[in-house]
Structure formats: C-alpha cells, structure tokens
Write a protein that holds these residues in place. Structure first.
Motif, PDB file in Angstrom:
ATOM      1  N   VAL A  67      30.154  56.971   1.476  1.00  0.00           N
ATOM      2  CA  VAL A  67      30.068  56.837   0.007  1.00  0.00           C
ATOM      3  C   VAL A  67      31.207  57.586  -0.688  1.00  0.00           C
ATOM      4  O   VAL A  67      31.556  57.276  -1.819  1.00  0.00           O
ATOM      5  CB  VAL A  67      28.713  57.362  -0.543  1.00  0.00           C
ATOM      6  CG1 VAL A  67      27.569  56.536  -0.011  1.00  0.00           C
ATOM      7  CG2 VAL A  67      28.519  58.841  -0.233  1.00  0.00           C
ATOM      8  N   TYR A  68      31.783  58.587   0.006  1.00  0.00           N
ATOM      9  CA  TYR A  68      32.797  59.431  -0.643  1.00  0.00           C
ATOM     10  C   TYR A  68      34.192  58.809  -0.622  1.00  0.00           C
ATOM     11  O   TYR A  68      35.136  59.386  -1.163  1.00  0.00           O
ATOM     12  CB  TYR A  68      32.880  60.791   0.060  1.00  0.00           C
ATOM     13  CG  TYR A  68      31.605  61.606   0.002  1.00  0.00           C
ATOM     14  CD1 TYR A  68      31.092  62.062  -1.204  1.00  0.00           C
ATOM     15  CD2 TYR A  68      30.930  61.961   1.180  1.00  0.00           C
ATOM     16  CE1 TYR A  68      29.937  62.834  -1.250  1.00  0.00           C
ATOM     17  CE2 TYR A  68      29.770  62.732   1.142  1.00  0.00           C
ATOM     18  CZ  TYR A  68      29.284  63.159  -0.066  1.00  0.00           C
ATOM     19  OH  TYR A  68      28.147  63.923  -0.111  1.00  0.00           O
ATOM     20  N   GLY A  69      34.336  57.642   0.036  1.00  0.00           N
ATOM     21  CA  GLY A  69      35.672  57.058   0.154  1.00  0.00           C
ATOM     22  C   GLY A  69      36.375  57.593   1.378  1.00  0.00           C
ATOM     23  O   GLY A  69      35.730  58.105   2.290  1.00  0.00           O
ATOM     24  N   ASP A  70      37.717  57.485   1.427  1.00  0.00           N
ATOM     25  CA  ASP A  70      38.400  57.964   2.630  1.00  0.00           C
ATOM     26  C   ASP A  70      39.439  59.030   2.309  1.00  0.00           C
ATOM     27  O   ASP A  70      39.742  59.296   1.145  1.00  0.00           O
ATOM     28  CB  ASP A  70      38.996  56.807   3.451  1.00  0.00           C
ATOM     29  CG  ASP A  70      40.213  56.156   2.810  1.00  0.00           C
ATOM     30  OD1 ASP A  70      40.460  56.394   1.611  1.00  0.00           O
ATOM     31  OD2 ASP A  70      40.904  55.403   3.518  1.00  0.00           O
ATOM     32  N   LEU A  71      39.940  59.658   3.377  1.00  0.00           N
ATOM     33  CA  LEU A  71      40.932  60.738   3.260  1.00  0.00           C
ATOM     34  C   LEU A  71      42.240  60.299   3.917  1.00  0.00           C
ATOM     35  O   LEU A  71      42.228  59.486   4.850  1.00  0.00           O
ATOM     36  CB  LEU A  71      40.446  61.985   4.025  1.00  0.00           C
ATOM     37  CG  LEU A  71      39.195  62.688   3.519  1.00  0.00           C
ATOM     38  CD1 LEU A  71      38.717  63.691   4.567  1.00  0.00           C
ATOM     39  CD2 LEU A  71      39.481  63.408   2.197  1.00  0.00           C
ATOM     40  N   ASP A  72      43.367  60.867   3.459  1.00  0.00           N
ATOM     41  CA  ASP A  72      44.626  60.671   4.183  1.00  0.00           C
ATOM     42  C   ASP A  72      44.461  61.222   5.592  1.00  0.00           C
ATOM     43  O   ASP A  72      43.738  62.218   5.798  1.00  0.00           O
ATOM     44  CB  ASP A  72      45.758  61.468   3.519  1.00  0.00           C
ATOM     45  CG  ASP A  72      46.194  60.815   2.219  1.00  0.00           C
ATOM     46  OD1 ASP A  72      45.911  59.614   2.042  1.00  0.00           O
ATOM     47  OD2 ASP A  72      46.788  61.528   1.397  1.00  0.00           O
ATOM     48  N   LEU A  73      45.187  60.618   6.542  1.00  0.00           N
ATOM     49  CA  LEU A  73      45.044  61.086   7.926  1.00  0.00           C
ATOM     50  C   LEU A  73      45.469  62.541   8.082  1.00  0.00           C
ATOM     51  O   LEU A  73      44.935  63.269   8.915  1.00  0.00           O
ATOM     52  CB  LEU A  73      45.856  60.186   8.869  1.00  0.00           C
ATOM     53  CG  LEU A  73      45.288  58.777   9.070  1.00  0.00           C
ATOM     54  CD1 LEU A  73      46.185  57.960   9.992  1.00  0.00           C
ATOM     55  CD2 LEU A  73      43.866  58.822   9.633  1.00  0.00           C
ATOM     56  N   ASP A  74      46.456  62.980   7.259  1.00  0.00           N
ATOM     57  CA  ASP A  74      46.934  64.362   7.416  1.00  0.00           C
ATOM     58  C   ASP A  74      46.352  65.294   6.344  1.00  0.00           C
ATOM     59  O   ASP A  74      46.852  66.403   6.145  1.00  0.00           O
ATOM     60  CB  ASP A  74      48.461  64.395   7.379  1.00  0.00           C
ATOM     61  CG  ASP A  74      49.000  63.810   6.078  1.00  0.00           C
ATOM     62  OD1 ASP A  74      48.168  63.383   5.226  1.00  0.00           O
ATOM     63  OD2 ASP A  74      50.228  63.784   5.904  1.00  0.00           O
ATOM     64  N   SER A  75      45.299  64.862   5.668  1.00  0.00           N
ATOM     65  CA  SER A  75      44.734  65.678   4.594  1.00  0.00           C
ATOM     66  C   SER A  75      43.984  66.884   5.168  1.00  0.00           C
ATOM     67  O   SER A  75      43.406  66.811   6.256  1.00  0.00           O
ATOM     68  CB  SER A  75      43.760  64.808   3.788  1.00  0.00           C
ATOM     69  OG  SER A  75      42.938  65.612   3.004  1.00  0.00           O
ATOM     70  N   SER A  76      43.979  67.999   4.400  1.00  0.00           N
ATOM     71  CA  SER A  76      43.161  69.132   4.853  1.00  0.00           C
ATOM     72  C   SER A  76      41.839  69.168   4.077  1.00  0.00           C
ATOM     73  O   SER A  76      41.092  70.139   4.159  1.00  0.00           O
ATOM     74  CB  SER A  76      43.936  70.441   4.656  1.00  0.00           C
ATOM     75  OG  SER A  76      44.324  70.517   3.306  1.00  0.00           O
ATOM     76  N   ASP A  77      41.559  68.102   3.326  1.00  0.00           N
ATOM     77  CA  ASP A  77      40.322  68.062   2.526  1.00  0.00           C
ATOM     78  C   ASP A  77      39.107  67.699   3.376  1.00  0.00           C
ATOM     79  O   ASP A  77      39.245  67.133   4.464  1.00  0.00           O
ATOM     80  CB  ASP A  77      40.430  66.985   1.435  1.00  0.00           C
ATOM     81  CG  ASP A  77      41.381  67.416   0.341  1.00  0.00           C
ATOM     82  OD1 ASP A  77      41.742  68.604   0.310  1.00  0.00           O
ATOM     83  OD2 ASP A  77      41.766  66.546  -0.460  1.00  0.00           O
ATOM     84  N   MET A  78      37.945  68.017   2.827  1.00  0.00           N
ATOM     85  CA  MET A  78      36.672  67.561   3.397  1.00  0.00           C
ATOM     86  C   MET A  78      35.805  67.135   2.216  1.00  0.00           C
ATOM     87  O   MET A  78      36.043  67.577   1.083  1.00  0.00           O
ATOM     88  CB  MET A  78      35.954  68.694   4.123  1.00  0.00           C
ATOM     89  CG  MET A  78      36.625  69.139   5.396  1.00  0.00           C
ATOM     90  SD  MET A  78      35.556  70.248   6.330  1.00  0.00           S
ATOM     91  CE  MET A  78      35.692  71.758   5.411  1.00  0.00           C
TER      92      MET A  78
END
Ligand code: NAD
Length: 348
Positions: free
Chosen positions: A139-150
C-alpha cells in the motif's frame, strides 16, 4: 483483546482461510489454542483450496467449520456472522495476485474494498469485539533500489497497481470504521510471505515447481527488484501478537528486514535444486512492477515483543522440501491459475 484464561473459549471467523496464509493461520491457531473455535468463511476462488485444510477437519473437526460465502455479498455474510456469534474476525480474504490484477482489476476492487466494507458493516451491527484486517506493505508504493528509506506506519499510502490500490482502499475503510463507528479494529501490513500451501502462481512456489519439472522460470527483466521476505508462520505469530496485545485503532508493520532480489531467489532455488542456468528465461516486466519495499517494523517489535523466528535459509529449504514432497497438491494447480507471467510481452 481480553486476556485469555485456560478455559476461555474464543469464537473466530477467519475469512479467506482456504488460501495460503489463512490456512496456515487456522492450523497455527487451532494447534495453539485448544479451546477456540474457528469458522472459515471463503468463496473458494481458484486460490481457495479446501484440501489445504484436510488435516484440520480431521484433527479439529469439532472446533472447525467451513462455510462457502462471498465477503462482498451481505446476504451471505450476515447469517454466518449472526450464527457464529464471533468475538473476533480475521480478514484474509482477498484477490491477492498482482499479475491477475492487471488483466482483471474489477474483481480486486470488488472483493478487497467492497468485501472488506461489507464485513466491517456486519461486524459493527453485531458488535464484534475485534476486527483484525490483513494488509500488505504494497500500500505504501515502492522505493528506489538504492534508497535508504523504509516505510513506517506513518508513511503515506502511494499504491501503484490495482492490487495495491484495492488493499489501500480496504485499509482506509477499516480506519474509517474505527474513527466513525468506534469498531475495535487492528491492521497488520506485512511484507512478502513464503512457505507451504502458497499457490504456484507466486514467485517462490512458481519457480520451485517449474524447476522441479525442469520447466524454465519466467524472470522479469528488472530482476534486481527486491522484496522483503517473511516465513508464513512468523506472519501468523505476528497476527497473534496484534490480536492479543495490539491496541485498537492501530496499524502494525510486519517485516523481517531480509531483502532478496528476484535474481538472488532464482540463484538460491537453482542451487538448492541442483538445476542449470539454462532454465532461466527473461520476460517483459509486468506493468507497474514495484522496484522495492522495505518495512520499518520497530513498532511491533518494541510494543508487542514480536520478532521473526525462522531464518530465510532454513525457511526456504523447508519450503522447497515441502513442494518436493507434495506434487499431488501443486501439480493440478499449475494449469489452473488464471494468468501467465509471460503475458506482457514477447519471450526471449
Ligand atoms: N502472500 C503474501 O505474500 C501477502 C503479504 C502481505 C499481505 N498479504 C495479504 O494476506 C491475505 C491472504 O493472502 P494469501 O497470499 O493467503 O492469498 P490467497 O490468494 O492464497 O488466498 C485468498 C483467499 O481468499 C479467498 N477469497 C477471495 N475472494 C473472496 C471473496 N470475495 N469472499 C471470500 N473469500 C474470498 C480465496 O478463495 C482464497 O482462499 C490477503 O489479504 C493478502 O492481501 C499477502
């Protein structure tokens, strides 16, 4: 919910209990809580398999009952809720396959949004003590492959596919019934599950069963896309923790922190099954293929004391062994799934 004494008997409706996670949950719960009774309400779509629960009927026949019903049909749902006098509803029922959502989005919104709202409304009218809703990291969508987010429980919802969007819509309905009608709800948003009884349309069982039969595995071109993986029994333990100790109105993320790319999973399965790289077949990505999700699950760990117990290596090996030992379960399903993973473009 209320604290349990040894003699307290809880009546539970599990929706979607003939599917992958729901059937594992019913087995987990009845084995663990010897007084409780479960009614499994399931429409038996292609993904719902009564044979997932044969051992449950045999071992816990007195405490287990199956009712075939559609969660989006109020006339079917209400009598089941009324007659079972359930204390707790755990809503697993859903259309769950992203790829199918691309070719048949309508059925996702019907079951996942309208179905959830139909259950909420019946629960409100009958005064159910807890409604626990099973949701997803997607539901939160996606992240960049190199992202440091969670993604934390406070992250905005940014669904990108019809499956994600329908699950997001369901979560919003659950929250609205808490805020507007004070229905005691909880939500758990979990990362990708794996384990026994997963329909062989999903990555790990699809690839495992193909490889067992020496059939090439369809790898999306974006094979570095990653998922966070949790064994289904760790998910069941997390749901148990939220039901028993979670606060009404709250959402809990359930993640392992173990990320693996599609390419890594493929390599692990090839090595574990002793198969050659010739069985890799790259296919077009499905539209809206999310790159990566990673959950921040500190809340359930610190507040409810949950953490995963199954290692990825051990859980994967056990899962492979389960599929190897149970061809009679999965072989008929290989030709029944409604969508093919190479449906989006030309194979190479
Ligand atoms: N599998 C995962 O990795 C994962 C991860 C996070 C969250 N989830 C969520 O967990 C839940 C269960 O997922 P799963 O992988 O076990 O799915 P599944 O597809 O294996 O099972 C879904 C079950 O729901 C039933 N169902 C579908 N439509 C219905 C309807 N209208 N009325 C009644 N029953 C209906 C099906 O017959 C089936 O038994 C879903 O809500 C899914 O969104 C799954």
């Amino acid at each position: 919910m209320r604290r349990r004494g040894d003699t307290f008997k809880m009546k539970i409706i599990v929706t979607g209990g003939a599917g992958f996670i729901g059937s594992n949950f019913i087995r987990y719960w009845l084995d663990r809580y010897s007084n409780d009774e479960i009614v499994n309400l399931d429409a038996l779509t292609y993904a719902g398999r009564p044979e997932n629960l044969t051992d449950i009927s045999e071992r816990h026949g007195q405490r287990y009952r199956f009712v075939q019903a559609d969660i989006a049909d109020e006339a079917q749902v209400t009598p089941v809720l009324e007659s079972s006098r359930a204390d707790l509803i755990v809503n697993f029922a859903a259309e769950s396959h992203n790829s199918l959502a691309i070719v048949a989005p309508g059925r996702f919104f019907r079951t996942n949004v309208i179905g959830t709202q139909t259950l909420l409304e019946a629960s409100r009218r009958l005064g159910v003590a807890r409604f626990h809703h099973i949701s997803t990291c997607e539901v939160y969508g996606d992240l960049d492959l190199d992202s440091s987010d969670m993604f934390s429980e406070e992250s905005p919802y940014r669904p990108r596919t019809p499956y994600n969007a329908s699950k997001a819509g369901a979560d919003m309905a659950v929250r609205a019934y808490f805020e507007t009608f004070s229905l005691p709800v909880t939500i758990s948003n979990c990362c990708n599950n794996y384990g026994p009884y997963q329909y062989p349309e999903k990555l790990i069982p699809l690839f495992t069963t193909n490889l067992l039969d020496n059939i090439p595995v369809p790898i999306y071109r974006q094979s570095q896309n990653r998922r966070e993986w949790l064994h289904v029994l760790d998910h069941c333990r997390a749901i148990d923790a939220v039901i028993r100790r979670g606060r009404a109105g709250e959402t809990y993320n359930v993640g392992s922190g173990i990320e693996k790319s599609v390419e890594e999973i493929t390599e692990l399965l090839l090595r574990a099954l002793g198969k050659s790289d010739n069985l890799k077949r790259y296919v077009e990505d499905r539209p809206g293929h999310d790159r990566r999700y990673l959950l921040d699950s500190r809340k359930i760990r610190s507040e409810l004391g949950w953490s995963p117990e199954v290692t990825f290596e051990g859980g994967l090996q056990e899962t492979i062994e389960w599929y190897r030992a149970n061809p009679a379960w999965w072989r008929p399903l290989k030709t029944e799934g409604p969508v093919r993973e190479d449906a989006w473009g030309k194979r190479t």
